[in-house]
Design a protein around this motif. Structure first.
Motif, PDB file in Angstrom:
ATOM      1  N   GLN A  36       3.869 -38.589 -24.163  1.00 38.87           N
ATOM      2  CA  GLN A  36       3.498 -37.694 -25.258  1.00 38.87           C
ATOM      3  C   GLN A  36       2.375 -38.271 -26.107  1.00 38.87           C
ATOM      4  N   GLY A  37       1.915 -39.485 -25.778  1.00 37.65           N
ATOM      5  CA  GLY A  37       0.730 -40.015 -26.423  1.00 37.65           C
ATOM      6  C   GLY A  37       0.980 -40.867 -27.652  1.00 37.65           C
ATOM      7  N   TYR A  38       1.951 -41.765 -27.598  1.00 43.04           N
ATOM      8  CA  TYR A  38       2.165 -42.715 -28.687  1.00 43.04           C
ATOM      9  C   TYR A  38       2.832 -43.954 -28.103  1.00 43.04           C
ATOM     10  N   GLY A  39       2.836 -45.049 -28.876  1.00 46.29           N
ATOM     11  CA  GLY A  39       3.485 -46.282 -28.457  1.00 46.29           C
ATOM     12  C   GLY A  39       4.240 -46.907 -29.609  1.00 46.29           C
ATOM     13  N   ILE A  40       5.239 -47.740 -29.283  1.00 43.81           N
ATOM     14  CA  ILE A  40       6.059 -48.445 -30.269  1.00 43.81           C
ATOM     15  C   ILE A  40       6.123 -49.913 -29.879  1.00 43.81           C
ATOM     16  N   PHE A  41       5.895 -50.804 -30.839  1.00 40.41           N
ATOM     17  CA  PHE A  41       5.981 -52.256 -30.611  1.00 40.41           C
ATOM     18  C   PHE A  41       6.905 -52.860 -31.657  1.00 40.41           C
ATOM     19  N   ILE A  42       7.913 -53.623 -31.205  1.00 40.89           N
ATOM     20  CA  ILE A  42       8.845 -54.294 -32.096  1.00 40.89           C
ATOM     21  C   ILE A  42       8.436 -55.763 -32.178  1.00 40.89           C
ATOM     22  N   ASN A  43       8.013 -56.219 -33.347  1.00 38.45           N
ATOM     23  CA  ASN A  43       7.507 -57.584 -33.493  1.00 38.45           C
ATOM     24  C   ASN A  43       8.651 -58.523 -33.853  1.00 38.45           C
ATOM     25  N   SER A  44       9.451 -58.854 -32.860  1.00 43.28           N
ATOM     26  CA  SER A  44      10.577 -59.752 -33.064  1.00 43.28           C
ATOM     27  C   SER A  44      10.626 -60.771 -31.941  1.00 43.28           C
ATOM     28  N   ALA A  45      10.947 -62.023 -32.281  1.00 42.78           N
ATOM     29  CA  ALA A  45      11.080 -63.089 -31.289  1.00 42.78           C
ATOM     30  C   ALA A  45      12.533 -63.289 -30.891  1.00 42.78           C
ATOM     31  N   ARG A  46      13.331 -62.254 -31.036  1.00 40.36           N
ATOM     32  CA  ARG A  46      14.735 -62.310 -30.645  1.00 40.36           C
ATOM     33  C   ARG A  46      14.955 -61.550 -29.336  1.00 40.36           C
ATOM     34  N   TYR A  47      16.136 -61.767 -28.733  1.00 40.55           N
ATOM     35  CA  TYR A  47      16.526 -60.940 -27.603  1.00 40.55           C
ATOM     36  C   TYR A  47      16.867 -59.553 -28.150  1.00 40.55           C
ATOM     37  N   LEU A  48      16.267 -58.531 -27.591  1.00 41.19           N
ATOM     38  CA  LEU A  48      16.467 -57.174 -28.096  1.00 41.19           C
ATOM     39  C   LEU A  48      17.254 -56.347 -27.084  1.00 41.19           C
ATOM     40  N   ASP A  49      18.247 -55.613 -27.574  1.00 42.41           N
ATOM     41  CA  ASP A  49      18.975 -54.653 -26.744  1.00 42.41           C
ATOM     42  C   ASP A  49      18.322 -53.292 -26.906  1.00 42.41           C
ATOM     43  N   VAL A  50      17.935 -52.698 -25.782  1.00 41.80           N
ATOM     44  CA  VAL A  50      17.212 -51.436 -25.797  1.00 41.80           C
ATOM     45  C   VAL A  50      17.998 -50.379 -25.021  1.00 41.80           C
ATOM     46  N   TYR A  51      18.203 -49.242 -25.658  1.00 49.48           N
ATOM     47  CA  TYR A  51      18.815 -48.078 -25.026  1.00 49.48           C
ATOM     48  C   TYR A  51      17.733 -46.996 -25.006  1.00 49.48           C
ATOM     49  N   ALA A  52      17.004 -46.951 -23.908  1.00 50.03           N
ATOM     50  CA  ALA A  52      15.788 -46.133 -23.841  1.00 50.03           C
ATOM     51  C   ALA A  52      16.110 -44.688 -23.452  1.00 50.03           C
ATOM     52  N   GLY A  53      16.791 -43.986 -24.359  1.00 47.81           N
ATOM     53  CA  GLY A  53      17.198 -42.622 -24.032  1.00 47.81           C
ATOM     54  C   GLY A  53      18.417 -42.630 -23.131  1.00 47.81           C
ATOM     55  N   SER A  54      19.384 -43.514 -23.437  1.00 46.55           N
ATOM     56  CA  SER A  54      20.568 -43.624 -22.579  1.00 46.55           C
ATOM     57  C   SER A  54      21.864 -43.357 -23.330  1.00 46.55           C
ATOM     58  N   ALA A  55      21.801 -43.231 -24.650  1.00 44.10           N
ATOM     59  CA  ALA A  55      23.010 -43.053 -25.456  1.00 44.10           C
ATOM     60  C   ALA A  55      22.973 -41.684 -26.128  1.00 44.10           C
ATOM     61  N   SER A  56      23.967 -40.852 -25.841  1.00 45.72           N
ATOM     62  CA  SER A  56      24.008 -39.491 -26.384  1.00 45.72           C
ATOM     63  C   SER A  56      24.756 -39.495 -27.718  1.00 45.72           C
ATOM     64  N   ARG A  57      24.119 -38.967 -28.741  1.00 46.87           N
ATOM     65  CA  ARG A  57      24.689 -38.993 -30.090  1.00 46.87           C
ATOM     66  C   ARG A  57      25.525 -37.742 -30.354  1.00 46.87           C
ATOM     67  N   LEU A  58      26.623 -37.963 -31.056  1.00 44.15           N
ATOM     68  CA  LEU A  58      27.525 -36.861 -31.368  1.00 44.15           C
ATOM     69  C   LEU A  58      26.863 -35.808 -32.246  1.00 44.15           C
ATOM     70  N   ASN A  59      26.069 -36.259 -33.237  1.00 46.21           N
ATOM     71  CA  ASN A  59      25.494 -35.317 -34.210  1.00 46.21           C
ATOM     72  C   ASN A  59      24.045 -34.970 -33.900  1.00 46.21           C
ATOM     73  N   SER A  60      23.609 -35.099 -32.661  1.00 47.44           N
ATOM     74  CA  SER A  60      22.236 -34.797 -32.287  1.00 47.44           C
ATOM     75  C   SER A  60      21.914 -33.319 -32.530  1.00 47.44           C
ATOM     76  N   LYS A  61      20.672 -33.062 -32.970  1.00 48.82           N
ATOM     77  CA  LYS A  61      20.203 -31.681 -33.108  1.00 48.82           C
ATOM     78  C   LYS A  61      19.951 -31.044 -31.749  1.00 48.82           C
ATOM     79  N   ASP A  62      19.815 -31.878 -30.738  1.00 47.37           N
ATOM     80  CA  ASP A  62      19.576 -31.403 -29.381  1.00 47.37           C
ATOM     81  C   ASP A  62      20.512 -32.161 -28.450  1.00 47.37           C
ATOM     82  N   PRO A  63      21.792 -31.868 -28.517  1.00 50.37           N
ATOM     83  CA  PRO A  63      22.778 -32.699 -27.814  1.00 50.37           C
ATOM     84  C   PRO A  63      22.800 -32.445 -26.312  1.00 50.37           C
ATOM     85  N   ALA A  64      23.400 -33.401 -25.607  1.00 56.37           N
ATOM     86  CA  ALA A  64      23.649 -33.212 -24.180  1.00 56.37           C
ATOM     87  C   ALA A  64      24.691 -32.101 -24.008  1.00 56.37           C
ATOM     88  N   GLU A  65      24.543 -31.373 -22.939  1.00 55.64           N
ATOM     89  CA  GLU A  65      25.480 -30.276 -22.660  1.00 55.64           C
ATOM     90  C   GLU A  65      26.740 -30.837 -22.019  1.00 55.64           C
TER      91      GLU A  65
END
Length: 717
Positions: A137-166
């Protein structure tokens, strides 16, 4: 463990809104914003790498609108952790998160971004787990941290999402999926705060450009770095190294730098960093002898200090608590440790003419490197040191050559965010040819360079195919010291290998200008085809849910799938390698006319084509209206300031312009303005014939262009 962390994420984002933390926003460059939440740690990726943003280049890219809804970017804090959430749309695809070897599309993946030797799985533990991702979609995100990061890249479905999983019934619904739709990227940072950056496009490539430029722009290698390197057996002595170099010359194979493996040292694993007096009685003479032959030296090392090293005791106050192979680990985040440690390299290596380093084993595995319970005199956590050690050794070793005003080009096993500008190419001990190409594609999403080396092969065909991909990569590396394989080992393909090697040398002007574009404009010299303007991702209501219509347009369907075996090289070339055993393959051509690199014939436009295998060629295609500058085939790259004749090729039926970069090819003087861009232009004259034009040299600027010959490749022009 992962499930419990994911549950915590959902709990904090849904059930406890009171833990929401304000994000402070600041515009730091055109199209780049910094978000700060909580209290960020003093030491991060930028603290280690210390990049110098190329603000003038960022200004040229121009302003852009903030690409996301700030209200949908959420930060929450609890129990010493920071939780970030960034929104996703349906159909949106993600790329990046570091040097992955098997996957291109990253949406739906769960990753622990952790510097490590690659273990065969794309789980975030890799040589360069850069915490940067880019969206189609034409944007990027960079997290400036020297720690181990846990990433859920569109893998966790939220209960209160405005566009929830069916919610689907697994008993009766054939479209039920174990990976339901998720509308966000969620990241756990184990710290009380963090800074992160948002990069606008409007295209994905422009977002990557902004990321690269904010991190200093890509390196420009010395011209010799774009030639071939051969790594010799680990126990070769001084005379054997010279004989191997002479053998390359005698057989007519290019060679620009030779790599010495651990045996150049008096002791290794752990290392003394001192020349072995028996095998290398006169290293200064060796360096001079090879230089006279047009060949530089690259030295293998890892940073861990043997008790027999001359400076072992001097460095004692600056060692970490744990060893690596019984070698002490210097805390290179400390200025005094850096001064003592690299001072020996400067005196014993760089000042006698060594051209660069292969810095090994700064990545992992866990059983090799210091554990996370280790301590360091700087007070940095072991994981912070793990995440940044590759950055530190790159930055500090590069400075040795900058002091000599000569460029280096080397190899390293680990990097991270902030390391875009370092003159190092990543490599490893993993040896899957197909996955090498996937990694080459992924390198372009993360501001790192990767090389698919040629090391050993079971057949002549495999050797040739590996060699062909080496030619179209950041470093043309033969790393076959253990197997003893030489370019001419297989007589049945010796001529084909030699022709490809000479093609690499012919293409140095093209590669050199491509790296200059990386430096000044942030465009990766090797990157995914999906970043091309003619590439259109298939629009889908949901890329993670529902069946695929296999009867749809096959070209669009192919674009939706991962393209892991073809890539862009420089501004104009699409490379589609063959692998051993293949007799044909499909190639996806983006919209716009494409032409065969070797013959100039029309290949296709926005379609899937099938190409037949040829032993003498790796399939390469050129986009419409492209100019490719070549020089004569030769065994060594041009020396400092050397003038070379050029053959300028034009492809297609459209006029073309090309910016040719020139400097002395050797020093850092280009950083002080000692460079020039010459325009190459092709257009038709009054009689409808193609004519080529080269802009005149600029007075007082470098000029290494000699005679110019124009070649119009496409018939019927």
């Amino acid at each position: 463990m992962k499930q419990s962390v994911c549950s915590l994420l959902l709990y904090f984002f849904i059930a406890i809104p009171s833990f929401s933390q304000e994000i402070h926003w600041e515009s730091v460059a055109p199209g780049v914003w910094r978000g700060t939440t909580g209290t960020p740690e003093a030491y991060d990726l930028w603290s280690a790498a210390e990049p110098s943003p190329k603000m003038a280049s960022l200004e040229k890219l121009g302003e852009a609108e903030f690409p996301l809804s700030k209200g949908e970017i959420i930060s929450r804090h609890l129990d010493g952790n920071t939780y970030l959430r960034f929104p996703l749309k349906r159909g949106e695809q993600l790329f990046g998160f570091g040097l992955n070897f098997k996957t291109i599309h990253q949406r739906g993946r769960i990753l622990r971004l952790h510097v490590d030797h690659y273990g065969g799985e794309d789980n975030g533990r890799t040589h360069a787990p850069v915490p940067f991702y880019v969206s189609d979609q034409g944007y990027g995100i960079f997290i400036n941290s020297a720690r181990y990061l846990d990433v859920y890249a569109g893998s966790a479905s939220r209960l209160n999402s405005k566009d929830p999983a069916e919610a689907r019934d697994r008993n009766t619904d054939p479209n039920w999926t174990a990976s339901p739709y998720s509308d966000g990227v969620e990241i756990l940072v184990p710290a009380d705060g963090v800074t992160f950056y948002v990069f606008a496009g409007p295209s994905a490539l422009e977002a990557i450009q902004r990321f690269n430029l904010l991190n200093g722009g890509g390196p420009i290698p010395p011209r010799w770095g774009l030639g071939f390197t051969q790594r010799v057996h680990r126990l070769y002595d001084q005379e054997e190294v010279i004989r191997e170099v002479d053998e390359f010359e005698k057989k007519g194979f290019p060679l620009d730098f030779v790599g010495l493996e651990p045996g150049w040292q008096s002791k290794s694993y752990p290392n003394t960093f001192a020349w072995d007096p028996v095998r290398f009685p006169d290293p200064e003479l060796l360096a001079k002898t090879l230089k006279d032959k047009g060949v530089s030296i690259n030295l293998w090392m890892n940073p861990y200090v043997s008790p027999q090293a001359e400076f072992y005791d001097t460095l004692k106050p600056y060692y970490g608590s744990h060893t690596v192979w019984a070698g002490a680990v210097p805390d290179l985040s400390m200025e005094k440790a850096e001064e003592i440690y690299w001072g020996n390299f400067k005196r014993d290596h760089v000042e006698i003419g060594v051209g660069g380093y292969k810095i090994d084993e700064v990545d992992g595995y866990d059983r090799w490197l210091w554990p996370d319970v280790a301590t360091f005199p700087s007070g940095l956590a072991a994981e912070q040191m793990r995440q940044t050690y590759g950055l530190l050794v790159q930055k500090q070793s590069t400075e040795l050559f900058r002091e000599q005003n000569r460029r280096t080009w080397g190899l390293v096993r680990a990097s991270n965010g902030g390391g875009v500008s370092f003159p190092y190419v990543l490599y490893n001990d993993y040896y899957n040819h197909r996955d090498f190409i996937t990694a080459l594609i992924n390198s372009g999403y993360s501001g790192v360079l990767w090389t698919p080396e040629a090391r050993a092969s079971d057949t002549a065909e495999e050797w040739l195919r590996r060699f062909q991909t080496v030619v179209f990569s950041p470093m043309a590396m033969i790393n076959a010291w253990a197997s003893g394989t030489k370019p001419w080992t297989y007589p049945e393909v010796e001529e084909e290998v030699k022709a490809m090697a000479l093609l690499r040398m012919q293409m140095i002007p093209y590669w050199y200008s491509s790296f200059a574009q990386y430096h000044f404009e942030g465009i990766p010299p090797f990157r995914g085809v999906n970043l091309e303007p003619g590439f259109k991702e298939m629009e889908s209501s949901d890329i993670l849910e529902g069946p695929t219509d296999l009867e749809s347009n096959p070209y669009e369907e192919a674009l939706r799938n991962e393209m892991k075996d073809q890539y862009m090289a420089g501004p104009s070339l699409l490379v589609a390698p063959f692998f051993a055993g293949e007799r044909s393959r499909k190639v996806i051509l983006p919209h716009g006319n494409w032409y065969d690199f070797y013959e100039g014939t029309f290949a296709g436009n926005g379609e899937i084509i099938e190409v037949q295998a040829r032993m003498d060629r790796i399939p390469v295609f050129v986009k419409e209206g492209s100019i490719i500058p070549l020089m004569e085939p030769r065994l060594h790259a041009p020396e400092k300031g050397e003038v070379v004749d050029l053959e300028i090729r034009h492809y297609g039926k459209e006029p073309a312009r090309y910016r040719y970069y020139d400097d002395d090819g050797y020093s850092f003087d280009f950083e002080k303005g000692a460079y020039t861009w010459r325009e190459l232009k092709v257009e038709k004259d009054g009689q409808g014939k193609w004519k080529g034009f080269l802009s005149p040299p600029v007075e007082g600027k470098p000029n290494t262009i000699g005679e110019v010959r124009w070649k119009f490749m496409t018939s019927g022009d």
